[in-house]
Design a protein around this motif. Sequence first.
Motif, PDB file in Angstrom:
ATOM      1  N   VAL A 158       0.863  -1.180   0.000  1.00  0.00           N
ATOM      2  CA  VAL A 158       0.000   0.000   0.000  1.00  0.00           C
ATOM      3  C   VAL A 158       0.901   1.232   0.000  1.00  0.00           C
ATOM      4  CG1 VAL A 158      -0.221  -0.003   2.534  1.00  0.00           C
ATOM      5  CG2 VAL A 158      -1.887   1.232   1.139  1.00  0.00           C
ATOM      6  N   GLU A 159       0.587   2.185  -0.864  1.00  0.00           N
ATOM      7  CA  GLU A 159       1.399   3.399  -0.992  1.00  0.00           C
ATOM      8  C   GLU A 159       0.540   4.628  -0.761  1.00  0.00           C
ATOM      9  OE1 GLU A 159       4.699   3.955  -4.025  1.00  0.00           O
ATOM     10  OE2 GLU A 159       3.210   5.362  -4.820  1.00  0.00           O
ATOM     11  N   TRP A 160       1.074   5.542   0.019  1.00  0.00           N
ATOM     12  CA  TRP A 160       0.444   6.845   0.235  1.00  0.00           C
ATOM     13  C   TRP A 160       1.319   7.873  -0.462  1.00  0.00           C
ATOM     14  CZ3 TRP A 160      -1.227   8.943   5.746  1.00  0.00           C
ATOM     15  CH2 TRP A 160      -1.929  10.139   5.582  1.00  0.00           C
ATOM     16  N   ALA A 161       0.863   8.368  -1.598  1.00  0.00           N
ATOM     17  CA  ALA A 161       1.650   9.286  -2.413  1.00  0.00           C
ATOM     18  C   ALA A 161       1.321  10.732  -2.076  1.00  0.00           C
ATOM     19  CB  ALA A 161       1.386   9.022  -3.891  1.00  0.00           C
ATOM     20  N   ASP A 162       2.378  11.566  -1.992  1.00  0.00           N
ATOM     21  CA  ASP A 162       2.221  12.999  -1.703  1.00  0.00           C
ATOM     22  C   ASP A 162       1.355  13.226  -0.469  1.00  0.00           C
ATOM     23  OD1 ASP A 162       3.779  13.632  -3.947  1.00  0.00           O
ATOM     24  OD2 ASP A 162       2.037  13.515  -5.256  1.00  0.00           O
ATOM     25  N   ALA A 163       1.685  12.498   0.579  1.00  0.00           N
ATOM     26  CA  ALA A 163       0.888  12.526   1.808  1.00  0.00           C
ATOM     27  C   ALA A 163       0.958  13.880   2.498  1.00  0.00           C
ATOM     28  CB  ALA A 163       1.386  11.438   2.766  1.00  0.00           C
ATOM     29  N   GLY A 164      -0.185  14.293   3.018  1.00  0.00           N
ATOM     30  CA  GLY A 164      -0.251  15.525   3.791  1.00  0.00           C
ATOM     31  C   GLY A 164      -1.173  15.358   4.985  1.00  0.00           C
ATOM     32  N   LEU A 165      -0.863  16.079   6.073  1.00  0.00           N
ATOM     33  CA  LEU A 165      -1.680  16.074   7.281  1.00  0.00           C
ATOM     34  C   LEU A 165      -1.763  17.494   7.816  1.00  0.00           C
ATOM     35  CD1 LEU A 165      -0.167  12.930   9.056  1.00  0.00           C
ATOM     36  CD2 LEU A 165      -2.438  13.067   8.018  1.00  0.00           C
ATOM     37  N   SER A 166      -2.910  17.833   8.406  1.00  0.00           N
ATOM     38  CA  SER A 166      -3.079  19.178   8.950  1.00  0.00           C
ATOM     39  C   SER A 166      -2.188  19.427  10.160  1.00  0.00           C
ATOM     40  CB  SER A 166      -4.543  19.405   9.324  1.00  0.00           C
ATOM     41  OG  SER A 166      -4.968  18.454  10.294  1.00  0.00           O
ATOM     42  N   LEU A 167      -1.582  18.380  10.711  1.00  0.00           N
ATOM     43  CA  LEU A 167      -0.671  18.530  11.846  1.00  0.00           C
ATOM     44  C   LEU A 167       0.628  19.214  11.452  1.00  0.00           C
ATOM     45  CD1 LEU A 167      -1.079  14.968  13.431  1.00  0.00           C
ATOM     46  CD2 LEU A 167      -2.072  17.115  14.261  1.00  0.00           C
ATOM     47  N   SER A 168       0.891  19.329  10.155  1.00  0.00           N
ATOM     48  CA  SER A 168       2.144  19.923   9.697  1.00  0.00           C
ATOM     49  C   SER A 168       1.884  20.983   8.640  1.00  0.00           C
ATOM     50  CB  SER A 168       3.058  18.835   9.113  1.00  0.00           C
ATOM     51  OG  SER A 168       4.224  19.414   8.563  1.00  0.00           O
ATOM     52  N   THR A 169       2.706  22.032   8.669  1.00  0.00           N
ATOM     53  CA  THR A 169       2.622  23.069   7.643  1.00  0.00           C
ATOM     54  C   THR A 169       3.373  22.659   6.384  1.00  0.00           C
ATOM     55  OG1 THR A 169       4.565  24.182   8.576  1.00  0.00           O
ATOM     56  CG2 THR A 169       2.397  24.902   9.361  1.00  0.00           C
ATOM     57  N   VAL A 170       4.178  21.622   6.481  1.00  0.00           N
ATOM     58  CA  VAL A 170       4.917  21.117   5.315  1.00  0.00           C
ATOM     59  C   VAL A 170       3.983  20.235   4.485  1.00  0.00           C
ATOM     60  CG1 VAL A 170       6.879  19.747   4.530  1.00  0.00           C
ATOM     61  CG2 VAL A 170       7.097  21.179   6.581  1.00  0.00           C
ATOM     62  N   GLU A 221      14.547  15.347   6.254  1.00  0.00           N
ATOM     63  CA  GLU A 221      15.670  15.393   5.337  1.00  0.00           C
ATOM     64  C   GLU A 221      16.529  16.622   5.655  1.00  0.00           C
ATOM     65  OE1 GLU A 221      14.433  15.725   1.318  1.00  0.00           O
ATOM     66  OE2 GLU A 221      13.576  17.720   1.549  1.00  0.00           O
ATOM     67  N   PRO A 222      17.798  16.590   5.308  1.00  0.00           N
ATOM     68  CA  PRO A 222      18.694  17.716   5.618  1.00  0.00           C
ATOM     69  C   PRO A 222      18.136  19.041   5.110  1.00  0.00           C
ATOM     70  CG  PRO A 222      19.967  15.842   4.836  1.00  0.00           C
ATOM     71  CD  PRO A 222      18.524  15.476   4.657  1.00  0.00           C
ATOM     72  N   GLY A 223      18.137  20.035   5.980  1.00  0.00           N
ATOM     73  CA  GLY A 223      17.648  21.360   5.644  1.00  0.00           C
ATOM     74  C   GLY A 223      16.192  21.589   5.982  1.00  0.00           C
ATOM     75  N   ARG A 224      15.454  20.522   6.368  1.00  0.00           N
ATOM     76  CA  ARG A 224      14.042  20.676   6.700  1.00  0.00           C
ATOM     77  C   ARG A 224      13.755  20.388   8.165  1.00  0.00           C
ATOM     78  NH1 ARG A 224      10.877  20.852   2.147  1.00  0.00           N
ATOM     79  NH2 ARG A 224       9.464  21.924   3.584  1.00  0.00           N
ATOM     80  N   GLU A 225      14.805  20.290   8.980  1.00  0.00           N
ATOM     81  CA  GLU A 225      14.633  19.958  10.399  1.00  0.00           C
ATOM     82  C   GLU A 225      13.744  20.962  11.122  1.00  0.00           C
ATOM     83  OE1 GLU A 225      18.579  18.201   9.104  1.00  0.00           O
ATOM     84  OE2 GLU A 225      17.543  20.132   8.876  1.00  0.00           O
ATOM     85  N   ALA A 226      13.993  22.259  10.908  1.00  0.00           N
ATOM     86  CA  ALA A 226      13.222  23.281  11.615  1.00  0.00           C
ATOM     87  C   ALA A 226      11.750  23.262  11.185  1.00  0.00           C
ATOM     88  CB  ALA A 226      13.832  24.655  11.361  1.00  0.00           C
ATOM     89  N   ASP A 227      11.511  23.069   9.896  1.00  0.00           N
ATOM     90  CA  ASP A 227      10.136  23.052   9.387  1.00  0.00           C
ATOM     91  C   ASP A 227       9.327  21.896   9.979  1.00  0.00           C
ATOM     92  OD1 ASP A 227      10.772  25.216   7.777  1.00  0.00           O
ATOM     93  OD2 ASP A 227      11.296  23.946   6.056  1.00  0.00           O
ATOM     94  N   LEU A 228       9.991  20.766  10.166  1.00  0.00           N
ATOM     95  CA  LEU A 228       9.291  19.567  10.615  1.00  0.00           C
ATOM     96  C   LEU A 228       9.387  19.323  12.118  1.00  0.00           C
ATOM     97  CD1 LEU A 228      10.245  17.191   7.678  1.00  0.00           C
ATOM     98  CD2 LEU A 228       7.933  17.919   8.287  1.00  0.00           C
ATOM     99  N   ALA A 229      10.106  20.163  12.821  1.00  0.00           N
ATOM    100  CA  ALA A 229      10.319  19.958  14.262  1.00  0.00           C
ATOM    101  C   ALA A 229       9.012  19.835  15.042  1.00  0.00           C
ATOM    102  CB  ALA A 229      11.191  21.071  14.833  1.00  0.00           C
ATOM    103  N   PRO A 230       8.006  20.709  14.831  1.00  0.00           N
ATOM    104  CA  PRO A 230       6.754  20.575  15.604  1.00  0.00           C
ATOM    105  C   PRO A 230       6.038  19.252  15.321  1.00  0.00           C
ATOM    106  CG  PRO A 230       6.910  22.759  14.621  1.00  0.00           C
ATOM    107  CD  PRO A 230       7.996  21.930  14.006  1.00  0.00           C
TER     108      PRO A 230
END
Length: 249
Positions: A158-170, A221-230
């Motif tokens: 099972v694959e979830w492509a281009d996954a998004g969740l409201s828990l993240s701004t990314v 991934e490198p460079g996205r640590e701050a964006d994904l921290a929450p």
Amino acid sequence: MRVKAIVAVGAAAYLISLVATLPASLIAPRVTGWTQGSVALAHPAGSVFSGSATVRLSLPDLPPITIDRAQWDWHALALFRGQLAVGVQAKAAGLSGTLTVGRSPFDWHLRDATVDGPASALASFHSLLGSWNPTGRIALRVPSLRVDRAGFNGGGVVEWADAGLSLSTVQPLGTWRLSLAGEGGPAKLMLATQRGPLALTGNGTLSAAGKAAFTGEAKAEPGREADLAPFLANIGAKRADGVHAFSLP
């Protein structure tokens, strides 16, 4: 002996044709009893061997699930191999799928199963998922999977492509793939990331009784640590190597 054999085959063919023409409405009330309330058929149409209905599933630990329309066609020739087999097409909450499911005295056999649709449909199956507003696309493929008391043989993905969740701004978080593979015992589960800023990996097992155990890791991934921290903070504590571990159950 030859006459008796011909008569027996003729009688069997007659019985099969007789059952095949019975209206689906006759069997619908009995399905609820046979499944102890887990499955109910509404608005049945067609025959027992080729028909359609709205299906309502009542499964443990899950809210009721409604399949808007399910169509089935029994494979009569499978009876001569000592099997029951039926092809199914179904639609539910924007998801559409096809599969063939078979039953022998020893196991269940699922083959040629496909499910596709928007990830937002997952909100219809669990209130928690609904609050997360999932986005992206879901695709399931099971070429062949046999299940008996001992475990699983075969597998699927099972694959979830281009996954998004409201828990993240990314948005999107990534494309993830969960595979299942069995060789006669508990199935092995493996989670991998295909692409995206949030890397998920993990391994686990699933027993034939439905008991699962899973451990995984999440990392930006490198460079996205701050964006994904929450978002990652909700998954688990951060280790020294920057990885957030999680486990299920």
